[in-house]
Design an enzyme around this catalytic site. Structure first.
Site, short mmCIF file in Angstrom:
data_model
loop_
_atom_site.label_atom_id
_atom_site.label_comp_id
_atom_site.label_asym_id
_atom_site.label_seq_id
_atom_site.Cartn_x
_atom_site.Cartn_y
_atom_site.Cartn_z
N HIS A 158 46.58 36.16 31.69
CA HIS A 158 45.88 34.98 32.07
C HIS A 158 45.32 34.88 31.36
O HIS A 158 44.46 33.19 31.43
CB HIS A 158 44.86 35.69 33.19
N ASP B 128 54.04 41.17 36.83
CA ASP B 128 52.32 41.38 37.69
C ASP B 128 52.89 40.44 38.83
O ASP B 128 53.69 38.95 38.67
CB ASP B 128 51.01 40.90 36.84
N HIS C 40 50.64 38.33 39.53
CA HIS C 40 50.21 36.72 39.78
C HIS C 40 50.56 36.40 38.72
O HIS C 40 51.75 36.78 37.55
CB HIS C 40 48.39 37.09 39.46
N ASP D 90 50.80 45.20 40.69
CA ASP D 90 49.83 44.78 42.25
C ASP D 90 51.20 43.69 42.78
O ASP D 90 50.48 43.36 43.89
CB ASP D 90 48.56 43.68 42.05
ZN LIG Z 1 47.39 40.79 39.20
#
Ligand SMILES: [Zn+2]
Length: 308
Positions: free
Chosen positions: A125, A162, A164, A245
């Protein structure tokens, strides 16, 4: 296959507030998995601390200065609502970078076929000029630039499963065709980016999934979008932003994968690597917040790296 496993106990000392999902126990859960005899052939190495200058491969100097200034002498400080730092966070973040660089060196020099870097904080991120989403420095991006600079590698692919979207990695390479970025992620979900139409210079391949999509949709996204993009790119090195995740137990998302999906996806990427670059795969831990789901998933991923 030979597989290197990089870790460093200083990564346990990057402290987040009580109840925060990105916590030191994540690494303890992984350490316990890799004690099993199945993992005896792994070559274990200490992830070294990167020089601060290496951060500048993907971030401007003012960004590095801001992160350093945010580190408290005691207790904790917040960079944003989700992202905290403690006195040893700078060291931990430089170890996340250093582990990634060492893994690239080991794979490029032919010391190992592949490597898994088990460090925290995660990185995907972190945008060029912004630390966010539990991430300080973007080690996947820094590792890609390092491979290009030191080994004259032309095409690097970063594959990010991931749950996200890796907004930071996308941001860093949005105008840089030399790196292909491929991501499967839940959408809508934090951080809000990752739509199909975000394509950069034709080098960004997003494959958004919907809440409650499971293994079939994930594998279809890989087969229809990620793997063809990689076939086309013929990468000289594959870097995996390996978050776990998307596992069904994870509290932050609803993609409902099982550990076997990470085994499968790892195998598909190794197949690409075997055909185009002599098996070079560097895998970097990103998210994964249910300890059992994380342990099962990362265990399946690393076993596949070891067995081919
Ligand atoms: Zn994540």
């Amino acid at each position: 296959m030979t597989t290197f496993l990089y870790s460093n106990p200083i990564c346990l000392e990057h402290l987040t507030p009580p109840g925060h999902p990105e916590r030191p126990d994540r690494l303890r859960a992984l350490e316990a998995v890799f004690e099993h005899e199945n993992f005896a052939p792994l070559k274990r190495l200490e992830a070294p601390m990167a020089a601060e200058d290496s951060v500048l491969l993907a971030h401007p100097e003012r960004f590095l200065a801001r992160v350093k200034a945010a580190i408290p002498e005691e207790g904790r400080a917040r960079i944003d609502e989700d992202t905290s730092v403690s006195p040893r966070s700078l060291e931990a973040a430089l170890i996340s970078v250093g582990g990634a660089l060492a893994a690239v060196d080991a794979v490029m020099d032919g010391e190992t076929d592949n490597a898994f870097v088990m460090t925290r904080p995660p990185g995907h991120h972190a945008e060029r000029d912004k630390a966010m989403g539990f991430c300080l420095f973007n080690q996947a991006a820094i590792a890609a630039r390092h491979a290009q600079k030191k080994y004259a590698v032309e095409r690097v692919a970063i594959v990010d499963w991931d749950v996200h979207h890796g907004n930071g990695t996308q941001d860093i390479f949005y105008d840089d065709k030399s790196v292909v970025y491929c991501s499967t992620h839940q959408m809508p979900l934090y951080p809000g980016t990752g739509a199909l139409k975000e394509t950069g210079q034709g080098n960004i391949f997003n494959a958004p999934l919907s809440a409650n999509d499971g293994s079939d949709h994930f594998r279809d996204a890989f087969k229809s979008r990620i793997l063809p993009a990689l076939e086309n790119a013929r990468p000289d090195l594959i870097i995996i932003s390996a978050g776990f995740d998307a596992h069904h137990r994870d509290p932050l998302a609803e993609i409902n994968l099982v550990a076997d999906d990470f085994d499968w996806a790892t195998g598909k990427l190794m197949d690409i690597a075997s055909r185009y670059n002599g098996n070079r795969v560097v895998s970097l831990l990103e998210g994964g917040y249910d300890l059992l789901g994380l342990a099962e998933s990362a265990g399946s991923h690393v076993l596949r790296l070891m067995r081919g």
